[in-house]
Design a protein around this motif. Structure first.
Motif, PDB file in Angstrom:
ATOM      1  N   VAL A 184       0.834  -1.201   0.000  1.00  0.00           N
ATOM      2  CA  VAL A 184       0.000   0.000   0.000  1.00  0.00           C
ATOM      3  C   VAL A 184       0.872   1.256   0.000  1.00  0.00           C
ATOM      4  CG1 VAL A 184      -1.572   1.385   1.421  1.00  0.00           C
ATOM      5  CG2 VAL A 184      -2.035  -1.041   1.069  1.00  0.00           C
ATOM      6  N   LEU A 185       1.884   1.274   0.853  1.00  0.00           N
ATOM      7  CA  LEU A 185       2.757   2.450   0.942  1.00  0.00           C
ATOM      8  C   LEU A 185       3.467   2.702  -0.383  1.00  0.00           C
ATOM      9  CD1 LEU A 185       4.404   2.036   4.472  1.00  0.00           C
ATOM     10  CD2 LEU A 185       2.256   3.139   3.855  1.00  0.00           C
ATOM     11  N   ASN A 186       3.950   1.639  -1.022  1.00  0.00           N
ATOM     12  CA  ASN A 186       4.661   1.800  -2.294  1.00  0.00           C
ATOM     13  C   ASN A 186       3.727   2.324  -3.391  1.00  0.00           C
ATOM     14  OD1 ASN A 186       7.117   0.926  -1.219  1.00  0.00           O
ATOM     15  ND2 ASN A 186       6.682  -1.227  -1.681  1.00  0.00           N
ATOM     16  N   ALA A 187       2.498   1.784  -3.408  1.00  0.00           N
ATOM     17  CA  ALA A 187       1.529   2.250  -4.405  1.00  0.00           C
ATOM     18  C   ALA A 187       1.151   3.709  -4.157  1.00  0.00           C
ATOM     19  CB  ALA A 187       0.286   1.373  -4.366  1.00  0.00           C
ATOM     20  N   TYR A 188       0.943   4.043  -2.909  1.00  0.00           N
ATOM     21  CA  TYR A 188       0.530   5.402  -2.562  1.00  0.00           C
ATOM     22  C   TYR A 188       1.651   6.402  -2.858  1.00  0.00           C
ATOM     23  CZ  TYR A 188      -1.962   8.979   0.182  1.00  0.00           C
ATOM     24  OH  TYR A 188      -2.632  10.105   0.605  1.00  0.00           O
ATOM     25  N   ARG A 189       2.872   5.977  -2.622  1.00  0.00           N
ATOM     26  CA  ARG A 189       4.013   6.849  -2.938  1.00  0.00           C
ATOM     27  C   ARG A 189       4.016   7.191  -4.428  1.00  0.00           C
ATOM     28  NH1 ARG A 189      10.419   5.146  -2.357  1.00  0.00           N
ATOM     29  NH2 ARG A 189      11.316   7.200  -2.842  1.00  0.00           N
ATOM     30  N   GLY A 190       3.782   6.176  -5.256  1.00  0.00           N
ATOM     31  CA  GLY A 190       3.736   6.422  -6.690  1.00  0.00           C
ATOM     32  C   GLY A 190       2.613   7.373  -7.075  1.00  0.00           C
ATOM     33  N   GLY A 191       1.448   7.220  -6.443  1.00  0.00           N
ATOM     34  CA  GLY A 191       0.326   8.103  -6.725  1.00  0.00           C
ATOM     35  C   GLY A 191       0.601   9.535  -6.310  1.00  0.00           C
ATOM     36  N   LEU A 192       1.208   9.712  -5.141  1.00  0.00           N
ATOM     37  CA  LEU A 192       1.526  11.060  -4.671  1.00  0.00           C
ATOM     38  C   LEU A 192       2.565  11.729  -5.566  1.00  0.00           C
ATOM     39  CD1 LEU A 192       1.676  10.448  -0.819  1.00  0.00           C
ATOM     40  CD2 LEU A 192      -0.038  11.791  -2.052  1.00  0.00           C
ATOM     41  N   GLU A 193       3.532  10.958  -6.029  1.00  0.00           N
ATOM     42  CA  GLU A 193       4.554  11.527  -6.917  1.00  0.00           C
ATOM     43  C   GLU A 193       3.936  11.958  -8.245  1.00  0.00           C
ATOM     44  OE1 GLU A 193       7.461   8.431  -6.965  1.00  0.00           O
ATOM     45  OE2 GLU A 193       8.504   9.191  -5.183  1.00  0.00           O
ATOM     46  N   LYS A 194       2.965  11.163  -8.765  1.00  0.00           N
ATOM     47  CA  LYS A 194       2.275  11.572  -9.990  1.00  0.00           C
ATOM     48  C   LYS A 194       1.476  12.853  -9.764  1.00  0.00           C
ATOM     49  CE  LYS A 194       0.244   7.593 -10.778  1.00  0.00           C
ATOM     50  NZ  LYS A 194      -0.638   6.587 -11.409  1.00  0.00           N
ATOM     51  N   LEU A 195       1.000  13.033  -8.548  1.00  0.00           N
ATOM     52  CA  LEU A 195       0.231  14.233  -8.213  1.00  0.00           C
ATOM     53  C   LEU A 195       1.140  15.417  -7.885  1.00  0.00           C
ATOM     54  CD1 LEU A 195      -2.826  14.861  -7.934  1.00  0.00           C
ATOM     55  CD2 LEU A 195      -2.612  14.381  -5.483  1.00  0.00           C
ATOM     56  N   GLY A 196       2.448  15.145  -7.817  1.00  0.00           N
ATOM     57  CA  GLY A 196       3.405  16.210  -7.526  1.00  0.00           C
ATOM     58  C   GLY A 196       3.494  16.576  -6.061  1.00  0.00           C
ATOM     59  N   GLN A 197       3.118  15.637  -5.180  1.00  0.00           N
ATOM     60  CA  GLN A 197       3.141  15.911  -3.750  1.00  0.00           C
ATOM     61  C   GLN A 197       4.370  15.286  -3.083  1.00  0.00           C
ATOM     62  OE1 GLN A 197       0.863  18.020  -2.054  1.00  0.00           O
ATOM     63  NE2 GLN A 197       0.692  18.416  -4.254  1.00  0.00           N
ATOM     64  N   PRO A 198       5.031  16.033  -2.215  1.00  0.00           N
ATOM     65  CA  PRO A 198       6.234  15.510  -1.572  1.00  0.00           C
ATOM     66  C   PRO A 198       5.916  14.358  -0.623  1.00  0.00           C
ATOM     67  CG  PRO A 198       5.583  17.591  -0.558  1.00  0.00           C
ATOM     68  CD  PRO A 198       4.702  17.403  -1.760  1.00  0.00           C
ATOM     69  N   CYS A 199       6.782  13.367  -0.606  1.00  0.00           N
ATOM     70  CA  CYS A 199       6.632  12.237   0.305  1.00  0.00           C
ATOM     71  C   CYS A 199       7.982  11.546   0.425  1.00  0.00           C
ATOM     72  CB  CYS A 199       5.560  11.261  -0.178  1.00  0.00           C
ATOM     73  SG  CYS A 199       5.858  10.581  -1.822  1.00  0.00           S
ATOM     74  N   GLU A 200       8.106  10.731   1.466  1.00  0.00           N
ATOM     75  CA  GLU A 200       9.392  10.088   1.745  1.00  0.00           C
ATOM     76  C   GLU A 200       9.154   8.753   2.436  1.00  0.00           C
ATOM     77  OE1 GLU A 200      13.344  10.905   4.584  1.00  0.00           O
ATOM     78  OE2 GLU A 200      11.655  12.314   4.558  1.00  0.00           O
ATOM     79  N   ILE A 201       9.810   7.701   1.952  1.00  0.00           N
ATOM     80  CA  ILE A 201       9.770   6.409   2.625  1.00  0.00           C
ATOM     81  C   ILE A 201      10.835   6.393   3.715  1.00  0.00           C
ATOM     82  CG2 ILE A 201      10.292   3.946   2.376  1.00  0.00           C
ATOM     83  CD1 ILE A 201       7.585   4.479   1.335  1.00  0.00           C
ATOM     84  N   ILE A 202      10.425   6.004   4.932  1.00  0.00           N
ATOM     85  CA  ILE A 202      11.350   5.906   6.060  1.00  0.00           C
ATOM     86  C   ILE A 202      11.354   4.457   6.544  1.00  0.00           C
ATOM     87  CG2 ILE A 202      11.915   6.740   8.378  1.00  0.00           C
ATOM     88  CD1 ILE A 202      10.374   9.286   7.727  1.00  0.00           C
ATOM     89  N   GLU A 203      12.525   3.840   6.562  1.00  0.00           N
ATOM     90  CA  GLU A 203      12.655   2.435   6.950  1.00  0.00           C
ATOM     91  C   GLU A 203      12.652   2.281   8.471  1.00  0.00           C
ATOM     92  OE1 GLU A 203      12.538   0.072   4.806  1.00  0.00           O
ATOM     93  OE2 GLU A 203      12.861   1.157   2.926  1.00  0.00           O
ATOM     94  N   GLY A 204      12.442   1.042   8.910  1.00  0.00           N
ATOM     95  CA  GLY A 204      12.217   0.730  10.309  1.00  0.00           C
ATOM     96  C   GLY A 204      13.236   1.273  11.290  1.00  0.00           C
TER      97      GLY A 204
END
Length: 478
Positions: A184-204
């Motif tokens: 879900v997080l990976n899919a949502y990251r892709g969607g936000l990037e297409k929308l031009g919204q900043p986001c960042e994956i943070i590992e455990g």
């Protein structure tokens, strides 16, 4: 006192009791006229549990007195939550020579608007779309609407110095434990990037330094979310309303007479409105509108006592953060400005929109398990408050905005985004009534309306099955 032009806003509730016009000759035992043929009786009144943590840990406030007797105004808004407060404020600003009446069935900050998790979220989140964004045009409108609500609230906090709201631009962490959550997080990251919204994956490993727990494997951080103490915020908004807004609390409406002017009945009299605005979410259906289209879903939260210095040191992390789950049935958690931990999960379908007795106690064990999984070093820290709060959901995720009937308008069905969406739609509706239209107004007026629900008992069977299955399938994220 009568005025030349008035609009009456009626708070997040429905009135109680009634005295008929001109002292009608015969009254029923509930105070309504003996000939009620023209009246629409309100079948359900707000009744929330007595233990909302945000309300009891925020500033003690003297509520406004209930209305005694009759009143009239050009504009009436029903509902003293985020939507109603925004509509009342903007109507008062748009019509400075008019009186506005705002009616709340309970106390401001005690009901739904003071029972959420306190997230003012900017980015869209369409769980039905593969990338959690879906149609780009719709997503951009949703983003603009959410950001409009954020901007209004931020400006009000700054203008009126509502420091107790503890509004902070902290962002949010959407966190996952299991593989399906990571997807879900990976899919949502892709969607936000297409929308031009900043986001960042943070590992455990790095994530623990942010939120003080190693429970999660990964999180998607989006910086645009603001966090607040929700009950404190709505209390502050209520106490800073323009002078031409008259707020009545603890004034539920028990019946409505729709005509050229709308007459709202309450325990000791009537309110006559030239125009009525319904901002009472799921209770709007009891005023005769959107019947069979609303799903009052309750979710539940627990708040610990403040952590000691040693307990804070044992978990580390930032001193203020908010986590939402990758799975929509999972657990939301927060560390608050006063160093408490909030845990929010579990759901129930309450068709009448009222609290179910005993449910906060029933879900407390689930909250305890979720809390101790995330913070094992805090297993001896007790909860001080456990409560439930309603969400006005619809089957297709659509809300209502606009005219319900002549001289009656509504902004209803926030679908869990009442903080920002309610603030934005309440403001936009007040502007529409003043003849002001903008792109978001046209979007809301043309958007799909709430879909019909199946009839009972199939509705309750289906919703309860979906809730049970969703909570079970959430697994460790619950």
């Amino acid at each position: 006192m009568p005025v030349s032009r008035r609009n009456v806003l009626i708070g997040a509730g429905v009135g109680a009791g009634v005295i008929a016009a001109g002292g009608a000759a015969s009254l029923l035992s509930d105070g309504l006229p003996a000939d009620p043929s023209s009246l629409h009786r309100i079948a359900s009144l707000p009744a929330d549990d007595s233990s909302p943590g945000w309300f009891h840990t925020s500033r003690l406030r003297q509520p406004k007195a209930p209305l005694i007797g009759d009143a009239k105004a050009p504009w009436v808004v029903v509902g003293g939550g985020f939507t109603g407060l925004a509509a009342a404020r903007q109507l008062a600003l748009n019509f400075p020579d008019d009186d506005v009446i705002l009616v709340e069935a309970q106390q401001v900050g005690f009901g739904t608007s003071g029972r959420n998790a306190g997230f003012l979220i900017d980015v869209p989140h369409d769980i039905g779309a593969p990338d959690y964004i879906g149609d780009q045009t719709i997503a951009k409108h949703v983003l603009e609407l959410n950001q409009r609500g954020q901007s209004i609230l931020r400006d009000q906090v700054e203008q009126h110095n509502i420091v107790e709201a503890q509004l902070r631009h902290s962002g949010k962490y959407q966190a996952a434990v299991e593989d399906k959550g990571i997807a879900v997080l990976n899919a949502y990251r892709g969607g936000l990037e297409k929308l031009g919204q900043p986001c960042e994956i943070i590992e455990g490993n790095e994530l623990r330094d942010h939120i003080g727990t190693s429970f999660y494997r990964k999180a998607l951080y989006t910086p645009g979310t603001m966090l607040v103490q929700p009950s404190a915020l709505v209390k502050g908004l209520a106490d800073s309303l323009p002078a031409n807004v008259k707020l009545y609390e603890d004034t539920p409406i028990t019946a409505v007479d729709y005509g050229v002017k709308t007459v709202l009945h309450h325990a000791t009299g009537r309110i006559t409105a030239d125009k009525l605005i319904l901002a009472n979410n799921a209770f709007g259906q009891y005023f005769g509108f959107l019947e069979g289209r609303m799903l009052p879903i309750f979710t539940y939260g627990s708040l610990t006592r403040p952590l000691t210095a040693a307990e804070q040191a044992s978990i580390g992390g930032k001193d203020f953060w908010g986590v939402i789950p990758a799975d929509p049935f999972g657990t939301t958690s927060r560390r608050t400005h006063d160093n408490r931990i909030l845990v929010r999960n579990s759901f129930s379908f309450n068709p009448d929109g009222r609290a179910k007795p005993g449910y906060p106690e029933k879900v407390r064990a689930a909250h305890r398990l979720s809390f101790e999984r995330r913070f094992p070093t805090l297993k001896d820290v007790p909860f001080e408050h456990t409560w439930g709060g309603g969400l006005a959901m619809t089957r297709n995720g659509a809300g209502f905005f606009g005219e319900l009937r002549e001289n009656v308008y509504g902004a209803l069905g926030c679908n869990g985004l009442g903080t920002v969406r309610g603030t934005a739609t309440g403001t936009l509706l007040a502007n529409l009534l003043a003849g002001k239209r903008e792109s978001l107004t046209y979007y809301l007026l043309s958007a799909p309306k709430p879909a019909w629900n199946p009839p009972q008992p199939m509705l309750s069977i289906g919703v309860n099955f979906t809730l049970r299955k969703g909570q079970s399938d959430a697994g460790l994220e619950g």
